[in-house]
Structure formats: structure tokens, C-alpha cells
Design a protein around this motif. Structure first.
Motif, short mmCIF file in Angstrom:
data_model
loop_
_atom_site.label_atom_id
_atom_site.label_comp_id
_atom_site.label_asym_id
_atom_site.label_seq_id
_atom_site.Cartn_x
_atom_site.Cartn_y
_atom_site.Cartn_z
N GLN A 78 0.84 -1.20 0.00
CA GLN A 78 0.00 0.00 0.00
C GLN A 78 0.87 1.25 0.00
O GLN A 78 1.80 1.38 0.79
N GLY A 79 0.55 2.16 -0.91
CA GLY A 79 1.26 3.43 -1.00
C GLY A 79 2.52 3.38 -1.85
O GLY A 79 3.13 4.41 -2.10
N LEU A 80 2.93 2.19 -2.29
CA LEU A 80 4.13 2.08 -3.12
C LEU A 80 3.74 2.11 -4.59
O LEU A 80 2.62 1.77 -4.95
N SER A 81 4.69 2.46 -5.43
CA SER A 81 4.45 2.43 -6.88
C SER A 81 5.76 2.19 -7.60
O SER A 81 6.84 2.24 -7.00
N GLY A 82 5.64 1.89 -8.89
CA GLY A 82 6.82 1.72 -9.74
C GLY A 82 7.72 0.60 -9.28
O GLY A 82 7.27 -0.46 -8.84
N ALA A 83 9.02 0.85 -9.38
CA ALA A 83 10.03 -0.17 -9.06
C ALA A 83 9.96 -0.60 -7.60
O ALA A 83 10.31 -1.74 -7.27
N ALA A 84 9.48 0.26 -6.71
CA ALA A 84 9.38 -0.09 -5.30
C ALA A 84 8.44 -1.27 -5.08
O ALA A 84 8.67 -2.10 -4.19
N VAL A 85 7.41 -1.38 -5.89
CA VAL A 85 6.47 -2.51 -5.79
C VAL A 85 7.20 -3.82 -6.11
O VAL A 85 7.04 -4.82 -5.42
N LEU A 86 8.00 -3.80 -7.17
CA LEU A 86 8.70 -5.01 -7.60
C LEU A 86 9.75 -5.44 -6.59
O LEU A 86 9.82 -6.61 -6.21
N THR A 87 10.56 -4.51 -6.12
CA THR A 87 11.62 -4.88 -5.17
C THR A 87 11.05 -5.26 -3.81
O THR A 87 11.55 -6.19 -3.17
N THR A 88 9.99 -4.59 -3.39
CA THR A 88 9.35 -4.93 -2.10
C THR A 88 8.72 -6.32 -2.16
O THR A 88 8.82 -7.10 -1.21
N THR A 89 8.09 -6.64 -3.28
CA THR A 89 7.49 -7.97 -3.44
C THR A 89 8.56 -9.05 -3.40
O THR A 89 8.39 -10.08 -2.72
N ALA A 90 9.66 -8.85 -4.11
CA ALA A 90 10.74 -9.83 -4.12
C ALA A 90 11.30 -10.02 -2.71
O ALA A 90 11.50 -11.16 -2.26
N SER A 91 11.53 -8.95 -1.99
CA SER A 91 12.04 -9.04 -0.61
C SER A 91 11.05 -9.72 0.32
O SER A 91 11.41 -10.56 1.15
N PHE A 92 9.78 -9.37 0.18
CA PHE A 92 8.72 -9.95 1.00
C PHE A 92 8.68 -11.46 0.84
O PHE A 92 8.66 -12.21 1.81
N LEU A 93 8.67 -11.93 -0.41
CA LEU A 93 8.61 -13.37 -0.66
C LEU A 93 9.88 -14.08 -0.21
O LEU A 93 9.81 -15.18 0.34
N ALA A 94 11.02 -13.46 -0.41
CA ALA A 94 12.28 -14.07 0.03
C ALA A 94 12.31 -14.21 1.55
O ALA A 94 12.75 -15.23 2.08
N ASP A 95 11.81 -13.21 2.25
CA ASP A 95 11.80 -13.24 3.72
C ASP A 95 10.83 -14.28 4.27
O ASP A 95 11.10 -14.94 5.27
N ARG A 96 9.66 -14.42 3.65
CA ARG A 96 8.63 -15.28 4.20
C ARG A 96 8.64 -16.70 3.66
O ARG A 96 8.24 -17.62 4.35
N VAL A 97 9.05 -16.85 2.40
CA VAL A 97 8.98 -18.17 1.78
C VAL A 97 10.37 -18.71 1.47
O VAL A 97 10.62 -19.89 1.56
N GLY A 98 11.26 -17.83 1.05
CA GLY A 98 12.63 -18.25 0.78
C GLY A 98 12.92 -18.54 -0.68
O GLY A 98 14.07 -18.64 -1.06
N ALA A 99 11.88 -18.67 -1.49
CA ALA A 99 12.13 -18.97 -2.90
C ALA A 99 10.91 -18.59 -3.73
O ALA A 99 9.78 -18.76 -3.30
N GLU A 100 11.19 -18.05 -4.88
CA GLU A 100 10.15 -17.75 -5.84
C GLU A 100 10.82 -17.62 -7.20
O GLU A 100 12.02 -17.48 -7.30
N ILE A 101 10.03 -17.70 -8.24
CA ILE A 101 10.52 -17.50 -9.61
C ILE A 101 9.80 -16.24 -10.10
O ILE A 101 8.59 -16.10 -9.91
N ASP A 102 10.55 -15.33 -10.71
CA ASP A 102 9.86 -14.17 -11.25
C ASP A 102 10.17 -14.01 -12.73
O ASP A 102 11.25 -14.34 -13.19
N TYR A 103 9.16 -13.55 -13.45
CA TYR A 103 9.26 -13.30 -14.88
C TYR A 103 8.98 -11.82 -15.09
O TYR A 103 7.94 -11.33 -14.66
N GLN A 104 9.89 -11.11 -15.70
CA GLN A 104 9.68 -9.69 -15.94
C GLN A 104 9.39 -9.48 -17.43
O GLN A 104 10.02 -10.08 -18.29
N PHE A 105 8.40 -8.64 -17.70
CA PHE A 105 8.04 -8.34 -19.08
C PHE A 105 7.40 -6.97 -19.13
O PHE A 105 7.13 -6.35 -18.11
N LYS A 106 7.19 -6.46 -20.32
CA LYS A 106 6.57 -5.16 -20.51
C LYS A 106 5.20 -5.34 -21.13
O LYS A 106 5.03 -6.08 -22.09
#
Length: 91
Positions: free
Chosen positions: A53-81
Motif C-alpha cells: 500500500q502506498g508504493l508504486s513503480g520499481a518499489a512494488v517489484l523490489t518490495t514484493t521480491a524481498s517480501f517473498l524471500a523473507d517469508r517463503v525463501g524462494a520464488e521465480i519471477d518473470y519480468q516483461f513489458k
């Protein structure tokens, strides 16, 4: 939607349809697969939404990656436009 063959050694095939907002932007799709029954996906998703909440742009992507790494430890991400220009995509 998923399916499982009757043989226990057979691979599991899963198919998912993920809605993508039609806004031209960089998008990162995070895929999380786990057999850990302690991870409750709906709760995890709600917690992530509150964190974003309140985040936008690149902050959403980096926060999501950190969040999942902290809570789950592994994820796969695909970046596209995402683009709304039909000429920008090959046939």
C-alpha cells in the motif's frame, strides 16, 4: 485449474490464467510453488497487499521480491513489458 494423473509417480500438470492490467508498464510475475502446508496463500497475499500500500513503480517489484524471500525463501519471477500497441508484438 490443475490435473493429476492416477499414477502417483506421474508429474502434476497445472494451468493458470492470470489477469494482467492493460497499462503500459514493466511487470513482474512472481510464481510461488510450495508443498509446505504451513504456508497459507490467502493470508500471505493479504499481508503482501498491505505491505505494498502506498508504493508504486520499481518499489512494488523490489518490495514484493524481498517480501517473498523473507517469508517463503524462494520464488521465480518473470519480468516483461505490457504494451497496448499491436505492432510492438511479433506475430
Amino acid at each position: 485449474m490443475g490435473s493429476r494423473a492416477s499414477d502417483d509417480d506421474a508429474p502434476v500438470t497445472l494451468t493458470a490464467a492470470i489477469p494482467i492490467e492493460p497499462f503500459e508498464d514493466e511487470v513482474r510475475l512472481f510464481v510461488l510453488a510450495t508443498r509446505d502446508p504451513a504456508i497459507e496463500v490467502t493470508g500471505l497475499q493479504g499481508e503482501l497487499r498491505k505491505t505494498l500500500q502506498g508504493l508504486s513503480g520499481a518499489a512494488v517489484l523490489t518490495t514484493t521480491a524481498s517480501f517473498l524471500a523473507d517469508r517463503v525463501g524462494a520464488e521465480i519471477d518473470y519480468q516483461f513489458k505490457v504494451t497496448n500497441d499491436p505492432h510492438a508484438c511479433p506475430d
